[in-house]
Design a protein around this motif. Structure first.
Motif, PDB file in Angstrom:
ATOM      1  N   CYS A   1     -22.903 -41.952 -59.466  1.00 26.85           N
ATOM      2  CA  CYS A   1     -23.943 -42.767 -58.893  1.00 26.85           C
ATOM      3  C   CYS A   1     -24.312 -42.278 -57.490  1.00 26.85           C
ATOM      4  CB  CYS A   1     -23.498 -44.413 -58.968  1.00 26.85           C
ATOM      5  SG  CYS A   1     -23.062 -44.984 -60.561  1.00 26.85           S
ATOM      6  N   ALA A   2     -25.809 -42.579 -57.109  1.00 22.06           N
ATOM      7  CA  ALA A   2     -26.195 -42.234 -55.835  1.00 22.06           C
ATOM      8  C   ALA A   2     -25.495 -43.215 -54.574  1.00 22.06           C
ATOM      9  CB  ALA A   2     -27.626 -42.271 -55.893  1.00 22.06           C
ATOM     10  N   SER A   3     -25.343 -44.470 -55.109  1.00 23.22           N
ATOM     11  CA  SER A   3     -24.664 -45.498 -54.025  1.00 23.22           C
ATOM     12  C   SER A   3     -23.930 -46.386 -54.690  1.00 23.22           C
ATOM     13  CB  SER A   3     -26.129 -46.000 -53.464  1.00 23.22           C
ATOM     14  OG  SER A   3     -26.646 -46.899 -54.407  1.00 23.22           O
ATOM     15  N   ALA A   4     -23.281 -47.329 -53.708  1.00 30.18           N
ATOM     16  CA  ALA A   4     -22.322 -48.301 -54.274  1.00 30.18           C
ATOM     17  C   ALA A   4     -23.298 -49.412 -54.919  1.00 30.18           C
ATOM     18  CB  ALA A   4     -21.645 -48.884 -53.154  1.00 30.18           C
ATOM     19  N   GLN A   5     -24.480 -49.725 -54.352  1.00 32.70           N
ATOM     20  CA  GLN A   5     -25.302 -50.397 -55.119  1.00 32.70           C
ATOM     21  C   GLN A   5     -25.769 -50.169 -56.463  1.00 32.70           C
ATOM     22  OE1 GLN A   5     -29.037 -51.435 -52.912  1.00 32.70           O
ATOM     23  NE2 GLN A   5     -30.102 -52.331 -54.661  1.00 32.70           N
ATOM     24  N   GLN A   6     -25.966 -48.917 -56.591  1.00 37.32           N
ATOM     25  CA  GLN A   6     -26.363 -48.282 -57.834  1.00 37.32           C
ATOM     26  C   GLN A   6     -25.215 -48.358 -58.886  1.00 37.32           C
ATOM     27  OE1 GLN A   6     -27.100 -44.215 -58.512  1.00 37.32           O
ATOM     28  NE2 GLN A   6     -28.980 -44.548 -59.708  1.00 37.32           N
ATOM     29  N   GLN A   7     -24.092 -48.128 -58.460  1.00 33.98           N
ATOM     30  CA  GLN A   7     -22.814 -48.176 -59.069  1.00 33.98           C
ATOM     31  C   GLN A   7     -22.397 -49.528 -59.431  1.00 33.98           C
ATOM     32  OE1 GLN A   7     -19.056 -47.511 -56.862  1.00 33.98           O
ATOM     33  NE2 GLN A   7     -18.186 -46.529 -58.419  1.00 33.98           N
ATOM     34  N   ALA A   8     -22.715 -50.505 -58.817  1.00 37.04           N
ATOM     35  CA  ALA A   8     -22.589 -52.263 -59.126  1.00 37.04           C
ATOM     36  C   ALA A   8     -23.794 -52.623 -60.197  1.00 37.04           C
ATOM     37  CB  ALA A   8     -22.718 -52.938 -57.944  1.00 37.04           C
ATOM     38  N   GLU A   9     -24.906 -51.963 -60.115  1.00 43.90           N
ATOM     39  CA  GLU A   9     -25.961 -52.302 -61.099  1.00 43.90           C
ATOM     40  C   GLU A   9     -25.539 -51.746 -62.401  1.00 43.90           C
ATOM     41  OE1 GLU A   9     -29.966 -51.197 -60.049  1.00 43.90           O
ATOM     42  OE2 GLU A   9     -29.492 -51.597 -57.949  1.00 43.90           O
ATOM     43  N   LEU A  10     -25.122 -50.680 -62.494  1.00 43.29           N
ATOM     44  CA  LEU A  10     -24.818 -49.826 -63.776  1.00 43.29           C
ATOM     45  C   LEU A  10     -23.632 -50.369 -64.377  1.00 43.29           C
ATOM     46  CD1 LEU A  10     -25.658 -47.384 -65.107  1.00 43.29           C
ATOM     47  CD2 LEU A  10     -24.222 -46.051 -64.020  1.00 43.29           C
ATOM     48  N   ASP A  11     -22.518 -50.923 -63.563  1.00 45.29           N
ATOM     49  CA  ASP A  11     -21.368 -51.749 -63.939  1.00 45.29           C
ATOM     50  C   ASP A  11     -21.904 -52.740 -64.700  1.00 45.29           C
ATOM     51  OD1 ASP A  11     -18.670 -52.343 -64.422  1.00 45.29           O
ATOM     52  OD2 ASP A  11     -18.803 -53.754 -62.430  1.00 45.29           O
ATOM     53  N   GLU A  12     -22.679 -53.349 -64.308  1.00 46.46           N
ATOM     54  CA  GLU A  12     -23.400 -55.063 -65.172  1.00 46.46           C
ATOM     55  C   GLU A  12     -24.091 -54.372 -66.325  1.00 46.46           C
ATOM     56  OE1 GLU A  12     -23.753 -58.726 -65.980  1.00 46.46           O
ATOM     57  OE2 GLU A  12     -22.624 -57.991 -64.215  1.00 46.46           O
ATOM     58  N   LEU A  13     -24.686 -53.397 -65.943  1.00 38.42           N
ATOM     59  CA  LEU A  13     -25.628 -52.962 -67.496  1.00 38.42           C
ATOM     60  C   LEU A  13     -24.699 -52.514 -68.253  1.00 38.42           C
ATOM     61  CD1 LEU A  13     -28.682 -53.015 -68.280  1.00 38.42           C
ATOM     62  CD2 LEU A  13     -28.841 -50.476 -66.977  1.00 38.42           C
ATOM     63  N   LEU A  14     -23.730 -51.995 -68.235  1.00 39.17           N
ATOM     64  CA  LEU A  14     -22.903 -51.427 -69.172  1.00 39.17           C
ATOM     65  C   LEU A  14     -22.520 -52.351 -69.955  1.00 39.17           C
ATOM     66  CD1 LEU A  14     -21.115 -48.279 -67.488  1.00 39.17           C
ATOM     67  CD2 LEU A  14     -22.631 -48.031 -69.499  1.00 39.17           C
ATOM     68  N   TRP A  15     -22.361 -53.512 -69.427  1.00 36.95           N
ATOM     69  CA  TRP A  15     -21.651 -54.646 -70.275  1.00 36.95           C
ATOM     70  C   TRP A  15     -22.829 -55.281 -70.970  1.00 36.95           C
ATOM     71  CZ3 TRP A  15     -16.887 -55.727 -70.804  1.00 36.95           C
ATOM     72  CH2 TRP A  15     -15.992 -55.250 -69.908  1.00 36.95           C
ATOM     73  N   THR A  16     -24.081 -55.447 -70.724  1.00 33.95           N
ATOM     74  CA  THR A  16     -25.139 -56.185 -71.209  1.00 33.95           C
ATOM     75  C   THR A  16     -26.259 -55.266 -71.911  1.00 33.95           C
ATOM     76  OG1 THR A  16     -26.372 -55.917 -69.193  1.00 33.95           O
ATOM     77  CG2 THR A  16     -24.777 -57.779 -69.474  1.00 33.95           C
ATOM     78  N   PHE A  17     -26.510 -53.921 -71.765  1.00 29.71           N
ATOM     79  CA  PHE A  17     -27.395 -53.165 -72.176  1.00 29.71           C
ATOM     80  C   PHE A  17     -27.679 -53.488 -73.919  1.00 29.71           C
ATOM     81  CE2 PHE A  17     -25.180 -49.824 -73.216  1.00 29.71           C
ATOM     82  CZ  PHE A  17     -25.943 -48.640 -74.154  1.00 29.71           C
ATOM     83  N   ARG A  18     -26.343 -53.447 -74.481  1.00 29.76           N
ATOM     84  CA  ARG A  18     -26.141 -53.587 -76.006  1.00 29.76           C
ATOM     85  C   ARG A  18     -25.781 -54.842 -76.424  1.00 29.76           C
ATOM     86  NH1 ARG A  18     -25.605 -47.782 -78.777  1.00 29.76           N
ATOM     87  NH2 ARG A  18     -27.498 -47.421 -78.618  1.00 29.76           N
ATOM     88  N   LYS A  19     -26.386 -55.507 -77.024  1.00 30.81           N
ATOM     89  CA  LYS A  19     -25.758 -56.910 -77.651  1.00 30.81           C
ATOM     90  C   LYS A  19     -24.866 -56.807 -78.621  1.00 30.81           C
ATOM     91  CE  LYS A  19     -30.219 -59.332 -76.417  1.00 30.81           C
ATOM     92  NZ  LYS A  19     -29.610 -59.600 -75.010  1.00 30.81           N
ATOM     93  N   ALA A  20     -24.795 -55.890 -79.381  1.00 23.85           N
ATOM     94  CA  ALA A  20     -23.601 -55.723 -80.393  1.00 23.85           C
ATOM     95  C   ALA A  20     -22.422 -54.931 -80.126  1.00 23.85           C
ATOM     96  CB  ALA A  20     -24.322 -54.987 -81.560  1.00 23.85           C
ATOM     97  N   SER A  21     -22.505 -54.371 -78.996  1.00 21.95           N
ATOM     98  CA  SER A  21     -21.162 -53.718 -78.419  1.00 21.95           C
ATOM     99  C   SER A  21     -21.019 -53.453 -76.953  1.00 21.95           C
ATOM    100  CB  SER A  21     -21.328 -52.248 -79.119  1.00 21.95           C
ATOM    101  OG  SER A  21     -22.155 -51.326 -78.743  1.00 21.95           O
ATOM    102  N   PHE A  22     -20.234 -53.127 -76.549  1.00 22.75           N
ATOM    103  CA  PHE A  22     -20.066 -52.759 -75.055  1.00 22.75           C
ATOM    104  C   PHE A  22     -19.206 -51.140 -74.923  1.00 22.75           C
ATOM    105  CE2 PHE A  22     -15.592 -53.719 -75.539  1.00 22.75           C
ATOM    106  CZ  PHE A  22     -14.954 -53.184 -74.238  1.00 22.75           C
ATOM    107  N   ILE A  23     -19.353 -50.825 -73.787  1.00 24.07           N
ATOM    108  CA  ILE A  23     -18.814 -49.565 -73.536  1.00 24.07           C
ATOM    109  C   ILE A  23     -17.924 -49.728 -72.577  1.00 24.07           C
ATOM    110  CG2 ILE A  23     -19.339 -47.246 -72.341  1.00 24.07           C
ATOM    111  CD1 ILE A  23     -22.412 -47.758 -72.969  1.00 24.07           C
ATOM    112  N   PRO A  24     -16.556 -49.344 -73.012  1.00 22.28           N
ATOM    113  CA  PRO A  24     -15.331 -49.431 -72.169  1.00 22.28           C
ATOM    114  C   PRO A  24     -15.533 -48.516 -70.846  1.00 22.28           C
ATOM    115  CG  PRO A  24     -14.714 -48.065 -74.096  1.00 22.28           C
ATOM    116  CD  PRO A  24     -16.309 -48.408 -74.130  1.00 22.28           C
ATOM    117  N   HIS A  25     -15.777 -49.181 -69.637  1.00 28.39           N
ATOM    118  CA  HIS A  25     -15.738 -48.374 -68.483  1.00 28.39           C
ATOM    119  C   HIS A  25     -15.065 -49.206 -67.422  1.00 28.39           C
ATOM    120  CE1 HIS A  25     -18.739 -51.465 -68.024  1.00 28.39           C
ATOM    121  NE2 HIS A  25     -18.788 -51.580 -67.060  1.00 28.39           N
ATOM    122  N   ALA A  26     -14.959 -48.306 -66.158  1.00 27.43           N
ATOM    123  CA  ALA A  26     -14.499 -49.104 -65.078  1.00 27.43           C
ATOM    124  C   ALA A  26     -14.918 -48.326 -63.932  1.00 27.43           C
ATOM    125  CB  ALA A  26     -12.824 -49.002 -64.957  1.00 27.43           C
ATOM    126  N   LEU A  27     -14.763 -48.896 -62.519  1.00 22.55           N
ATOM    127  CA  LEU A  27     -15.152 -48.154 -61.410  1.00 22.55           C
ATOM    128  C   LEU A  27     -13.949 -47.391 -61.148  1.00 22.55           C
ATOM    129  CD1 LEU A  27     -16.707 -51.303 -59.174  1.00 22.55           C
ATOM    130  CD2 LEU A  27     -17.834 -49.593 -60.698  1.00 22.55           C
TER     131      LEU A  27
END
Length: 138
Positions: free
Chosen positions: A38-64
């Motif tokens: 990511c380009a910044s901590a803010q973008q990292q936080a946005e992407l962290d949230e989006l990875l939980w919600t962008f697909r309703k049927a599944s999630f992507i196992p991820h971590a900071l």
């Protein structure tokens, strides 16, 4: 190492994050460890949230990176990935200083003029480093 520039038709920065999620999902499903730079901590936080919600049927196992640096998909800024070789999805404006850790690098480009200029410069830098970057239209 394979280097690809995925080119989006829009100028919206949110579309880059959604494309990063889709590419991370595809890489994870194919069994590749993935580092999203990511380009910044803010973008990292946005992407962290989006990875939980962008697909309703599944999630992507991820971590900071700071919380768990060996998840299937790791979100960082400029850390060295724990798993190598990995796939790098680079949202940062600069090339990673850890290119040796990756078997594949994906740069996501949209039509925002400043980002286009930066990505063109990065394309040239990859060539100067001996890579053969490819362009992929989305």
């Amino acid at each position: 190492m394979k280097v690809e520039f995925y080119v989006l038709p829009s100028t919206q920065s949110a579309d880059r994050l959604i494309a990063a999620c889709r590419l991370a999902h595809k890489a994870w499903r194919a069994g590749f460890m993935t580092f999203i730079r990511c380009a910044s901590a803010q973008q990292q936080a946005e992407l962290d949230e989006l990875l939980w919600t962008f697909r309703k049927a599944s999630f992507i196992p991820h971590a900071l990176y700071a919380e768990q640096n060996c998840a299937p998909v790791v979100l960082g800024i400029n850390e060295r990935p724990a798993h190598t070789p990995s796939v790098l999805i680079n949202l940062h404006s600069e090339l990673s200083t850890h290119l040796d850790c990756f078997s594949r690098v994906i740069e996501i480009v949209n039509q925002e003029p400043e980002l286009l200029h930066i990505c063109r410069q990065n394309f040239v830098r990859y060539r100067q480093l001996g890579y053969q970057p490819a362009r992929v239209e989305l």
